[in-house]
Each structure stands twice: as structure tokens, then as C-alpha cells.
Design a protein around this motif. Structure first.
Motif, PDB file in Angstrom:
ATOM      1  N   PRO A   1     -36.270  -3.746  30.035  1.00 36.72           N
ATOM      2  CA  PRO A   1     -35.110  -3.254  29.252  1.00 36.72           C
ATOM      3  C   PRO A   1     -33.923  -2.835  30.110  1.00 36.72           C
ATOM      4  O   PRO A   1     -33.116  -2.043  29.644  1.00 36.72           O
ATOM      5  N   THR A   2     -33.807  -3.353  31.358  1.00 38.01           N
ATOM      6  CA  THR A   2     -32.720  -2.889  32.229  1.00 38.01           C
ATOM      7  C   THR A   2     -31.622  -3.959  32.365  1.00 38.01           C
ATOM      8  O   THR A   2     -30.781  -3.892  33.250  1.00 38.01           O
ATOM      9  N   GLY A   3     -31.678  -4.988  31.499  1.00 35.45           N
ATOM     10  CA  GLY A   3     -30.704  -6.080  31.623  1.00 35.45           C
ATOM     11  C   GLY A   3     -29.276  -5.635  31.344  1.00 35.45           C
ATOM     12  O   GLY A   3     -29.025  -4.719  30.570  1.00 35.45           O
ATOM     13  N   LYS A   4     -28.351  -6.325  32.009  1.00 35.29           N
ATOM     14  CA  LYS A   4     -26.925  -6.070  31.826  1.00 35.29           C
ATOM     15  C   LYS A   4     -26.229  -7.372  31.377  1.00 35.29           C
ATOM     16  O   LYS A   4     -26.654  -8.479  31.734  1.00 35.29           O
ATOM     17  N   PRO A   5     -25.111  -7.271  30.624  1.00 37.06           N
ATOM     18  CA  PRO A   5     -24.380  -8.493  30.174  1.00 37.06           C
ATOM     19  C   PRO A   5     -23.969  -9.367  31.344  1.00 37.06           C
ATOM     20  O   PRO A   5     -23.982 -10.592  31.237  1.00 37.06           O
ATOM     21  N   ALA A   6     -23.601  -8.790  32.495  1.00 37.61           N
ATOM     22  CA  ALA A   6     -23.150  -9.598  33.641  1.00 37.61           C
ATOM     23  C   ALA A   6     -24.301 -10.457  34.165  1.00 37.61           C
ATOM     24  O   ALA A   6     -24.113 -11.641  34.503  1.00 37.61           O
ATOM     25  N   ALA A   7     -25.523  -9.885  34.230  1.00 33.01           N
ATOM     26  CA  ALA A   7     -26.677 -10.650  34.692  1.00 33.01           C
ATOM     27  C   ALA A   7     -27.004 -11.777  33.717  1.00 33.01           C
ATOM     28  O   ALA A   7     -27.399 -12.885  34.117  1.00 33.01           O
ATOM     29  N   VAL A   8     -26.854 -11.501  32.421  1.00 33.15           N
ATOM     30  CA  VAL A   8     -27.101 -12.528  31.398  1.00 33.15           C
ATOM     31  C   VAL A   8     -26.130 -13.695  31.577  1.00 33.15           C
ATOM     32  O   VAL A   8     -26.491 -14.868  31.475  1.00 33.15           O
ATOM     33  N   ALA A   9     -24.873 -13.395  31.870  1.00 32.82           N
ATOM     34  CA  ALA A   9     -23.855 -14.450  32.071  1.00 32.82           C
ATOM     35  C   ALA A   9     -24.222 -15.310  33.272  1.00 32.82           C
ATOM     36  O   ALA A   9     -24.080 -16.542  33.241  1.00 32.82           O
ATOM     37  N   ASP A  10     -24.742 -14.707  34.356  1.00 30.59           N
ATOM     38  CA  ASP A  10     -25.146 -15.482  35.528  1.00 30.59           C
ATOM     39  C   ASP A  10     -26.307 -16.408  35.189  1.00 30.59           C
ATOM     40  O   ASP A  10     -26.359 -17.563  35.646  1.00 30.59           O
ATOM     41  N   ALA A  11     -27.272 -15.898  34.386  1.00 29.08           N
ATOM     42  CA  ALA A  11     -28.412 -16.716  33.998  1.00 29.08           C
ATOM     43  C   ALA A  11     -27.975 -17.917  33.166  1.00 29.08           C
ATOM     44  O   ALA A  11     -28.456 -19.046  33.351  1.00 29.08           O
TER      45      ALA A  11
ATOM     46  N   SER B   1     -38.635 -24.365  36.823  1.00 25.43           N
ATOM     47  CA  SER B   1     -37.801 -24.732  37.980  1.00 25.43           C
ATOM     48  C   SER B   1     -37.362 -23.462  38.691  1.00 25.43           C
ATOM     49  O   SER B   1     -37.441 -22.357  38.149  1.00 25.43           O
ATOM     50  N   GLN B   2     -36.871 -23.631  39.912  1.00 28.31           N
ATOM     51  CA  GLN B   2     -36.421 -22.472  40.684  1.00 28.31           C
ATOM     52  C   GLN B   2     -35.273 -21.753  39.976  1.00 28.31           C
ATOM     53  O   GLN B   2     -35.178 -20.533  40.002  1.00 28.31           O
ATOM     54  N   ARG B   3     -34.373 -22.512  39.332  1.00 27.32           N
ATOM     55  CA  ARG B   3     -33.230 -21.883  38.643  1.00 27.32           C
ATOM     56  C   ARG B   3     -33.698 -21.110  37.423  1.00 27.32           C
ATOM     57  O   ARG B   3     -33.156 -20.051  37.103  1.00 27.32           O
ATOM     58  N   LEU B   4     -34.706 -21.633  36.701  1.00 28.85           N
ATOM     59  CA  LEU B   4     -35.228 -20.938  35.531  1.00 28.85           C
ATOM     60  C   LEU B   4     -35.911 -19.641  35.969  1.00 28.85           C
ATOM     61  O   LEU B   4     -35.754 -18.593  35.323  1.00 28.85           O
ATOM     62  N   ILE B   5     -36.668 -19.671  37.070  1.00 33.06           N
ATOM     63  CA  ILE B   5     -37.320 -18.453  37.577  1.00 33.06           C
ATOM     64  C   ILE B   5     -36.284 -17.409  37.959  1.00 33.06           C
ATOM     65  O   ILE B   5     -36.416 -16.223  37.650  1.00 33.06           O
ATOM     66  N   ALA B   6     -35.169 -17.843  38.600  1.00 32.15           N
ATOM     67  CA  ALA B   6     -34.101 -16.909  38.998  1.00 32.15           C
ATOM     68  C   ALA B   6     -33.450 -16.291  37.768  1.00 32.15           C
ATOM     69  O   ALA B   6     -33.109 -15.107  37.747  1.00 32.15           O
ATOM     70  N   ALA B   7     -33.306 -17.088  36.696  1.00 33.32           N
ATOM     71  CA  ALA B   7     -32.697 -16.577  35.467  1.00 33.32           C
ATOM     72  C   ALA B   7     -33.573 -15.522  34.821  1.00 33.32           C
ATOM     73  O   ALA B   7     -33.102 -14.482  34.343  1.00 33.32           O
ATOM     74  N   ILE B   8     -34.919 -15.732  34.820  1.00 29.50           N
ATOM     75  CA  ILE B   8     -35.837 -14.762  34.211  1.00 29.50           C
ATOM     76  C   ILE B   8     -35.809 -13.447  34.986  1.00 29.50           C
ATOM     77  O   ILE B   8     -35.737 -12.360  34.414  1.00 29.50           O
TER      78      ILE B   8
ATOM     79  N   LEU C   1     -28.569 -22.014  34.095  1.00 26.45           N
ATOM     80  CA  LEU C   1     -29.242 -22.972  33.208  1.00 26.45           C
ATOM     81  C   LEU C   1     -28.292 -24.104  32.796  1.00 26.45           C
ATOM     82  O   LEU C   1     -28.700 -25.267  32.699  1.00 26.45           O
ATOM     83  N   ASN C   2     -27.023 -23.775  32.534  1.00 30.78           N
ATOM     84  CA  ASN C   2     -26.039 -24.804  32.144  1.00 30.78           C
ATOM     85  C   ASN C   2     -25.814 -25.807  33.272  1.00 30.78           C
ATOM     86  O   ASN C   2     -25.685 -27.013  33.045  1.00 30.78           O
ATOM     87  N   ASP C   3     -25.746 -25.334  34.529  1.00 30.79           N
ATOM     88  CA  ASP C   3     -25.549 -26.236  35.672  1.00 30.79           C
ATOM     89  C   ASP C   3     -26.700 -27.227  35.771  1.00 30.79           C
ATOM     90  O   ASP C   3     -26.487 -28.435  35.984  1.00 30.79           O
ATOM     91  N   GLU C   4     -27.952 -26.699  35.615  1.00 27.60           N
ATOM     92  CA  GLU C   4     -29.121 -27.580  35.723  1.00 27.60           C
ATOM     93  C   GLU C   4     -29.153 -28.592  34.571  1.00 27.60           C
ATOM     94  O   GLU C   4     -29.456 -29.769  34.762  1.00 27.60           O
ATOM     95  N   LEU C   5     -28.763 -28.154  33.362  1.00 31.40           N
ATOM     96  CA  LEU C   5     -28.760 -29.055  32.202  1.00 31.40           C
ATOM     97  C   LEU C   5     -27.675 -30.127  32.354  1.00 31.40           C
ATOM     98  O   LEU C   5     -27.880 -31.294  32.023  1.00 31.40           O
ATOM     99  N   ARG C   6     -26.447 -29.748  32.893  1.00 31.79           N
ATOM    100  CA  ARG C   6     -25.361 -30.715  33.076  1.00 31.79           C
ATOM    101  C   ARG C   6     -25.734 -31.793  34.100  1.00 31.79           C
ATOM    102  O   ARG C   6     -25.400 -32.970  33.935  1.00 31.79           O
ATOM    103  N   GLU C   7     -26.474 -31.376  35.183  1.00 36.46           N
ATOM    104  CA  GLU C   7     -26.909 -32.359  36.181  1.00 36.46           C
ATOM    105  C   GLU C   7     -27.850 -33.389  35.555  1.00 36.46           C
ATOM    106  O   GLU C   7     -27.748 -34.589  35.819  1.00 36.46           O
ATOM    107  N   TYR C   8     -28.738 -32.900  34.673  1.00 38.04           N
ATOM    108  CA  TYR C   8     -29.675 -33.827  34.003  1.00 38.04           C
ATOM    109  C   TYR C   8     -28.920 -34.796  33.081  1.00 38.04           C
ATOM    110  O   TYR C   8     -29.139 -36.007  33.084  1.00 38.04           O
ATOM    111  N   LYS C   9     -27.965 -34.260  32.286  1.00 35.54           N
ATOM    112  CA  LYS C   9     -27.183 -35.102  31.350  1.00 35.54           C
ATOM    113  C   LYS C   9     -26.308 -36.096  32.095  1.00 35.54           C
ATOM    114  O   LYS C   9     -26.102 -37.227  31.643  1.00 35.54           O
TER     115      LYS C   9
END
Length: 945
Positions: free
Chosen positions: A419-429, A406-413, A433-441
């Protein structure tokens, strides 16, 4: 008085508050109170009595309160003498307890009362009750007789014998006190006879007390009584005794007066001798005082010489070199004090060196530990960063295997490129993913809820269909019963009409005699037998029952039809809601199929990112911790260097102090203590010498002062002491004193005798007055006894009550006769015969008189109603503003009902009339009706206006 409004709560069967507005129901001054037996109709009037007087016909106020309540309240608003009043009375109950504190079935009550005038508090408690009683002018029993006309009681009253009638009237009009005149007269006669015997006894006791009669004669008089003449003679003898006592007392007082004058002359002579004696004693005492002072002066001078000698000897013992020794020792002490201060500074410097060496060692240890910790933190920082980068690489590797993204999964990747990831970017990802999963549930939950609601609506539709079938079956059964009830009503109506016709025919036949002209056919009446049923009351009761059944079934049919219409409307509602739910389910399934989210895969991805976020935060924390710790190590190294320099400076200062002290180092304190001891010993010796010297000086001054004081006293005593004093004649003084005491003693004895005689004379005068009063009253009390004896003879038994009650009966019978004439349209009048009781004159029968026990039921009713109203008007002095008429009218026919209603309507022109009745014929005629609904299992009685 006139009632305005009544509110009842918790009284008998009235549990909830119920209000009766008399102004509303009595707009035409005539209304009725109906209801089943036991519903609480009479409780309405009882509640008015309870509000006004705080009394219950049940006796115990606690029995008024409903068993389901602990309190009851009545509020009654009424008008009297141009003012509006409201009385509120509250009754509270509690269960009594036995000696063990256990609750019993018996209840006790307390009552609170408040009276308002024009809306403001006027009186409270018993004062309020007394004010109401005075305002109305009637006691509780009188109020009931005036305002509640119980016709059944008055019908029985008319049938009583004249004796029973006068007794009943005595109770109604509160005349029973007249029945007590005979006993009261007898009691008064006995009281006066007892008083006469008491006066006789007073005469005898006082005569015996003063010896006017001896014991045998006293006993004879007590037995047989003393005559008025003898009592008067004894009074005269006591009067002579009183005169003699007065003369004897006067003679004793004159003798005492002469002695008092003699005593005054003796007292003057004795006072002169006493003054001369006191002067002689005073001079003798002063001469002795001069001799004693001369001896005291010699002793004081001797003591002064000894004090001078002791002072001079002590002054010679003083050490003259002590001052010089003290000066030398104090100079030595000053030098030692200077060295002692320097010695203390040396000791402090030594301690400072030791402390700074300890501090240096501590700083060295901390610096070494900090260097080791720095290496550990740097290694931990490197390891945490590696773990974070590896976890991100794991996430990227996992997502590469997914074919569709999905577009949200691609944005998260793209946001967490290792190896340049930061904790803040991980939190956004994670958030994406949680928003997309909550909409499905949410879509899945909405679909489940819609399917559940569809099932519930299907069940509701089925239940409503069953309800419609049930009500349609009931309607069919009710329709059949309605047809049968209509048939029964027609049959009972025909039977009632036939009975009324037969009854009328029978009444006509009863008035005809053989040969009379028939008012129906015009022929000559020759007698005939009964031709059919004439029981109108029974047929009417059957017809009323049939009408009631028909009405009930009609109501049931109407109610059942309403149920069917309601159920059909309910089914239509559920069917529409079911269709809407089906459409919603189809829409949710379509939305759910359009999404590409796999919940398990997304959960695994979120778990990987959450773990990576935690590792990244830990790596950042370790890097921050390492960065913060480097300056700490630098600071500890600087502190270690400063501590080493401080140790060197302290050691140099201590060596300098030691060189300056030389051999005194460490010994100055001991030497200072020794010099201070020597100084203290010399100073103590000097203080003791000064104290002893001062003591001897004070003793010398005291001895010299004593000599001066005695010399002054001696000089003053010699100046006040006469040189020559003649001797005093003690024998002459003693004789004069004895003579004066003898005369005073005689005077005291005479005064005591006078006091005793005065007391005796006072008692004699009091007894003489009592004697005279007893004789006088004894002489007149006989006439009073004769008067009360005549009254008792005249009122023997209940003669007085019968006479007064008969007069009352004659008075209200005249009023009742007028009322009866109005009620019967001039057919009957009434009179009272003292022998035969109430007599009714029948003008349809030539004015023939007959007793009331020969009257028919209807006639007796009219007569008793007339008497009840007449009695009420008589007791109320014609000022009645309302009546309650409590009577069963069910036995009266329609014609008599019309007559009674006409009478009540006429009566209502002058006052408010309330009728308590079960008779439907009378209820139907009333312009206003109050229905009392009986209590049920769940609710109390209710007033329905």
C-alpha cells in the motif's frame, strides 16, 4: 534592313513560343524553310510583317491569334542603318457581346507595340510603327513586294497582256495615283468652273444689293451669265457709290463738330448757375435745421425735469430696517447649519450600524458552511486514498498469476508495491509496459509490410515477363515487314535508274535529227521509237516513299529492341528486390518469436495501471484541496469575530450623536430650509429696489445728456447759418438747362447717324473689295480652266498610268535580263515590247525572240525568278539585305534544280536569302535548313533549326 532573330507565340498554328535565329541559320547567307503544307512556313514572314507594321494579311488582327489563346506576341530583332532594334508587338483579343451581355463567336483585338534600340525603350504605340516605317522607307505592301518573292504570282504576271501588266506594276510600285490624273484634272476643271460661277454670282448679288441692276436684269444674268466687261462696269458704279458715301459722312462729322463747340459754352454757363442754386438750397436747409433744434432743446429740458421728480419719489419708498433683518437671519442660519452637520453624522452612524450587522450575519453564515465543507473534504480524501490502494492491490494480484515475466514487467511490479505506491511510480510502470508493447507491435507491422511488398514484387515480375513476351512477338512481326520493305526499296531504285536512263535517252533523241551522229554509239541517227518508262518524277516519288517506309520500319525495329532490353533489365531489378524481401521476412519472424509479450495481457495491465494512476492523482488532489481549505476556515472565523466588534463600536457612536442633538435630532434640515427662504425673499426685494433705482438714475442721466447734446448742436448750427441770403432766379436756370439739353440731343442724334453710316460704309467697303476681287478672279480663272482641260484630254482613261508603268517595266526588265543571263549561263536575255509584252531572246536558237507564254515550265521559272528579283531590287533601290523566296520547286528536274541553286548561291553573296520550299532535291543542297513541324492535337507548330 537585315533580320537577326524572330520569336512567335500564339500566332496562327504557333501556340508555344518559337524562335528563329537568322544569324545562326544564315551563317552562309543561304538557308531554306521546309515543312508540310499548312505547317506555318509562310507564317514566319507574315509574323515579320505583323511585328513591323501591325498588319495582317487576314485583315482582322483577332484572326491572327490562335483560337486556344486570348493573346499573341511577336518579337523581331533586326539591324538597320548601323543600329540594332527590337520591336515587340502584343495582340489581345476578347469576345464581343450582344445587347443581352452574351458572348458571341466574333472576336475583337487590341494591339500594343514597343520599340527598343540597343536594349532601351525608344518608342511605343503608333509612334513606334511610324518610326519603323520611316526607318525602312517602305509601306507594308511595298515591303512584301521587296522582301517576299512569290514566284507563282510572277509567273502569272509574265503571261498577262501588256494592259494587265501595267496595271499590276502600278499596284506593286504604288503608281495607281497616276491612273487618277485624268479624273483629278476633270475634278479640278469642274472646281474652277464652279468657282467662276461663284464669282459671277458674287458680282450679281452685290450689284442687286446696291441697286446697280433691277430684278429682271438680275434674273437674266443669272440665267445667261454676266460678261467680264459688264462685271467691270458694275464694279466702277459701285466705286462711285462708295465715293459719294464718304463725302456725305464727312459733311455730317463737320456739322457735329460745330455743335459740340456750342455745347461746351452752354455747359460752362449752366455749371455756374447750378453752383449758385446749390448754395441757395444749402442755406435754406440750415435755417430750417436751427429752428428744429430750438424745439428739440425745449422738449429735452422738459423730460429732464420729469426724471428728477421720479427719482426723488422712488428713494422715499426704501425700507431702512431690511439690512438689520438680514443680519439676524444669517446668524440664525449659521447656528442651524452646525446642528444640521451633526444630524447628518448621526444618520450616517445609524446606517453604518445596520450595514455592519448585515456583514456580521454574512460572516457567520460563511463560517458555518466552511466548517461543514471541511468535514466533507476530509472524508473524500480518505475514500480516494483507499480506492487508489485497492486498485494497486488488484494490479499486483493480477501479475502474481503470470508464470513467466519479462524484466520490464518485474520492474513495474516492484515499483508499485501497494500500500505504499505513489502516482509517479505508477506512471513509470505504464511507460515501461507501453515501450515493450510498442516494440512488439513494430515488429508485427514490419513483418506485415514485408509480406505485402513480397506479393507486389511477385506481381511485378509476372507483368514484366508478359511485357518481354509481347515485345519479342512484335520484333518478329517487324523483322518480317523490314525484309519486305528492303525488297520494295531495291525494286523502286532499279525502276528509278531505268526511268532516268530512258529520260536521258529521250532528251538526246529530241535534240537529234535524221542523219545526225549519235553521241552514244557514234552511228548515224535514223529515228526510233520510245523504248521504256521515262517518268522520272513518278519513279523518284515511289522510290522516296519506299525509302521513307524502310526508314520508319528500321526505326520501329530499333525501338522495339530497346523495349526488350529495358524490360529484361527491369525483370533483373525486381528479382533482386524479391530475394532481399524474403530474407527480411525470415529475420523479422525470428525476432518476433523471441519476445514473450502477450498484447492482450499487456493491454489489460496498462489499463489497470492507468486507472490506478488516475485514482492516485484524484486522491492527491483531494488531499491538497483539504490542506488548502483548513486556513480558509481559520480566516473566516477571525473575520466573524472582527465583524461583531465593529457592530458594537458603531452602536456606541450613534448613541453619542443622539445625546448631543437632543430634541433637534432629525429636524435640523426643515428649520434650515425655512430660514433660507426668509433670507432669499429679503435679498430679492433689495435687488429689485436697486435695479429700479439704477434704471431711474440712468434715465435722469440720459435726459441731462440729451439736453447737453441738443445745446451743442444748436450752437454749431447757428455758427454755420448765414443771416441774409438773396433769392435765386429759378426761371433763368431752367431756360439755360433746356437750351443745353436741346444741343446735346442734336449731337447724340448726329453721332448715332454717323455710327450707322460708318457701319454701312464699312460694309460697303468690304463688299466693294469682295466685288473687285471677284471681278479680278473671274477675269483670270478662265485661263486655268483651259489648262486643266488640256491635261484631261492628254490623260484620258489610264494613259498616264500606262506610260509611267511602262517606263518602270522597261527599267526593271533591263535588270531582269542581266539576272536571266546569269541564271541560264547566257542562253536567254529578256526585253519588253509595249505591244507584245515580255520577249525572251533564245541564243541556242540563233537569238530568235519569242513571247514568254511559249516558254517551257523550267524556262518560265527562270524568267519569273529573274523578274521577281529585279522588281524587288527596283523597289528597294538595290539596298536589299535579305529576300524570302516562296516557290514550289517540286516540278523542276535535277539539272534545273542545280541551276536554280547556283542562282540563289550567287544572290546570297550580297544578301541573306531564305527559300520556302518542299523540294527535297533543293533542301539537300542547302547549307542550312529550318524545318517547321506541323501542329498536333496536343501542341502547336514548332520551328526546328
Amino acid at each position: 534592313m537585315k533580320p537577326i532573330k524572330l520569336t512567335i507565340e500564339g500566332v496562327n498554328s504557333f501556340i508555344e513560343p518559337q524562335t528563329l535565329d537568322f544569324e545562326a541559320v544564315g551563317r552562309t547567307n543561304l538557308f531554306c524553310i521546309s515543312g508540310k503544307t499548312g505547317a506555318g512556313k509562310t507564317t514566319i514572314f507574315d509574323s515579320i510583317m505583323l511585328a513591323l507594321y501591325g498588319k495582317s494579311g487576314k485583315g482582322n488582327l483577332a484572326d491572327v491569334v490562335n483560337l486556344s489563346r486570348t493573346s499573341a506576341r511577336v518579337e523581331f530583332e533586326f539591324a538597320a542603318k548601323g543600329e540594332r532594334y527590337t520591336v515587340e508587338r502584343t495582340i489581345k483579343t476578347r469576345k464581343e457581346k450582344n445587347s443581352d451581355g452574351e458572348a458571341l463567336d466574333k472576336r475583337t483585338a487590341s494591339c500594343d507595340c514597343t520599340l527598343y534600340k540597343n536594349g532601351e525603350v525608344l518608342k511605343k504605340g503608333e509612334e513606334a510603327t511610324e518610326f519603323i516605317r520611316d526607318l525602312i522607307g517602305l509601306e507594308a505592301g511595298e515591303f512584301k513586294n521587296v522582301y517576299l518573292l512569290e514566284q507563282g504570282e510572277y509567273a502569272e504576271f509574265l503571261k498577262k497582256t501588256p494592259t494587265k501588266q501595267t496595271e499590276a506594276v502600278g499596284k506593286i510600285f504604288d503608281l495607281m495615283r497616276f491612273g487618277d490624273v485624268y479624273s483629278a484634272a476633270n475634278e479640278k476643271m469642274r472646281d474652277f468652273e464652279q468657282r467662276a460661277r461663284g464669282k459671277q454670282q458674287t458680282v450679281l448679288d452685290l450689284s442687286h444689293k446696291y441697286g446697280l441692276i433691277d430684278q429682271p436684269l438680275y434674273d437674266e444674268y443669272v440665267k445667261d451669265g454676266v460678261s467680264v466687261k459688264t462685271a467691270a462696269d458694275l464694279r466702277d458704279e459701285l466705286n462711285d457709290r462708295l465715293t459719294a458715301e464718304h463725302k456725305e459722312l464727312s459733311a455730317l462729322k463737320a456739322k457735329t463738330t460745330t455743335l459740340t463747340k456750342d455745347a461746351e459754352g452752354m455747359r460752362a454757363e449752366l455749371e455756374t448757375l447750378e453752383k449758385a442754386r446749390e448754395l441757395y438750397i444749402s442755406v435754406t436747409e440750415k435755417q430750417k435745421q436751427v429752428q428744429n433744434l430750438m424745439l428739440s432743446l425745449d422738449e429735452a429740458k422738459r423730460k429732464a425735469r420729469i426724471a428728477v421728480e421720479q427719482k426723488e419719489a422712488f428713494d422715499k419708498t426704501r425700507d431702512t430696517s431690511a439690512a438689520a433683518k438680514l443680519t439676524a437671519l444669517r446668524e440664525k442660519l449659521d447656528t442651524l447649519n452646525t446642528l444640521s452637520a451633526l444630524d447628518r453624522e448621526y444618520e450616517a452612524a445609524v446606517k453604518d450600524v445596520a450595514a455592519k450587522k448585515t456583514a456580521e450575519a454574512d460572516k457567520r453564515e460563511k463560517s458555518e458552511r466552511a466548517a461543514q465543507t471541511t468535514k466533507q473534504k476530509e472524508q473524500a480524501k480518505t475514500n480516494a486514498q483507499i480506492e487508489f490502494i485497492n486498485k494497486l492491490a488488484e494490479f499486483v494480484s493480477y501479475t502474481d498469476r503470470l508464470k513467466e515475466k519479462s524484466q520490464r514487467l518485474i520492474a513495474a511490479i516492484d515499483g508499485v508495491n501497494a500500500p505504499t505506491g505513489k502516482p509517479a511510480a505508477v506512471a513509470d510502470a505504464i511507460h515501461e509496459l507501453n515501450d515493450e508493447l510498442r516494440e512488439y507491435k513494430s515488429l508485427s507491422a514490419d513483418l506485415s509490410a514485408a509480406e505485402k511488398k513480397r506479393g507486389e514484387l511477385a506481381g511485378c515480375k509476372a507483368a514484366v515477363l508478359q511485357k518481354i513476351e509481347k515485345y519479342e512477338g512484335e520484333l518478329k512481326e517487324i523483322t518480317a515487314r523490314l525484309e519486305a520493305a528492303e525488297k520494295t526499296e531495291k525494286e523502286t531504285a532499279a525502276a528509278l535508274a531505268a526511268a532516268q536512263l530512258n529520260s536521258h535517252a529521250a532528251a538526246v533523241r529530241a535534240e537529234l535529227h535524221d542523219g545526225d551522229k549519235c553521241p552514244v554509239c557514234g552511228g548515224v541517227y535514223g529515228g526510233c521509237c520510245d523504248t521504256g518508262d521515262t517518268d522520272v518524277a513518278e519513279r523518284k516519288s515511289e522510290h522516296d516513299g519506299a525509302v521513307k517506309v524502310l526508314e520508319d520500319i528500321s526505326k520501329q525495329k530499333t525501338e522495339c529492341e530497346k523495349h526488350i532490353d529495358g524490360a529484361k533489365t527491369e525483370y533483373t531489378h525486381y528479382d533482386g528486390a524479391f530475394a532481399e524481401c524474403e530474407a527480411k521476412i525470415a529475420e523479422l519472424k525470428e525476432q518476433s518469436a523471441a519476445t514473450r509479450v502477450d498484447p492482450e495481457v499487456y493491454a489489460a495491465l496498462i489499463e489497470l495501471l492507468t486507472s490506478a494512476k488516475k485514482l492516485g492523482e484524484e486522491a492527491a488532489a483531494k488531499e491538497s484541496e483539504f490542506s488548502k481549505f483548513v486556513p480558509e476556515v481559520t480566516r473566516l472565523n477571525a473575520e466573524l469575530e472582527a465583524a461583531a466588534n465593529a457592530v458594537k463600536e458603531a452602536e456606541s457612536k450613534a448613541e453619542d450623536y443622539k445625546a448631543r442633538l437632543g430634541d433637534s435630532c432629525g429636524k435640523t434640515a426643515e428649520r434650515v430650509a425655512a430660514v433660507k427662504g426668509e433670507i432669499s425673499a429679503l435679498e430679492q426685494k433689495e435687488r429689485e429696489f436697486a435695479e429700479q433705482s439704477k434704471k431711474l438714475e440712468n434715465e435722469l442721466n440720459g435726459a441731462n445728456g440729451a439736453v447737453s447734446a441738443v445745446e451743442r448742436s444748436l450752437e454749431a448750427a447757428r455758427a454755420d447759418c448765414p443771416v441774409d441770403m438773396p433769392p435765386f432766379d429759378e426761371e433763368k436756370y431752367s431756360n439755360a438747362r433746356d437750351r443745353a439739353e436741346s444741343v446735346n440731343k442734336q449731337i447724340n442724334e448726329n453721332e448715332k447717324t454717323i455710327a450707322v453710316k460708318q457701319t454701312q460704309l464699312t460694309s460697303l467697303e468690304s463688299d466693294h473689295a469682295a466685288f473687285a476681287s471677284a471681278v479680278a478672279e473671274y477675269a483670270t480663272v478662265g485661263d486655268t480652266i483651259s489648262i486643266y482641260k488640256k491635261i484631261a484630254d492628254m490623260t484620258k482613261g489610264k494613259a498616264m498610268l500606262n506610260y509611267v508603268a511602262t517606263e518602270y517595266i522597261v527599267e526593271f526588265t533591263a535588270i531582269a535580263s542581266e539576272i536571266l543571263g546569269e541564271l541560264s549561263s547566257g542562253k536567254y536575255t529578256m526585253s519588253y515590247d509595249k505591244t507584245n509584252g515580255f520577249i525572251v531572246s533564245d541564243y541556242l536558237n540563233g537569238g530568235k525572240s519569242r513571247k514568254t507564254d511559249t516558254l517551257s515550265g523550267g524556262e518560265l521559272f527562270l524568267a519569273s525568278l529573274s523578274v521577281a528579283i529585279a522588281i524587288a531590287r527596283t523597289v528597294g533601290n538595290g539596298n536589299n539585305a535579305f529576300f524570302f523566296l516562296d516557290e514550289g520547286f517540286g516540278t523542276l528536274d535535277d539539272e534545273l534544280i542545280d541551276t536554280v541553286y547556283g542562282a540563289l548561291e550567287s544572290l546570297s553573296k550580297d544578301c541573306l536569302v531564305g527559300v520556302i520550299t518542299h523540294a527535297n532535291a533543293l533542301i539537300d543542297r542547302m547549307p542550312s535548313c529550318v524545318e517547321v513541324l506541323e501542329a498536333t492535337d496536343t501542341a502547336g507548330s514548332k520551328i526546328n533549326c
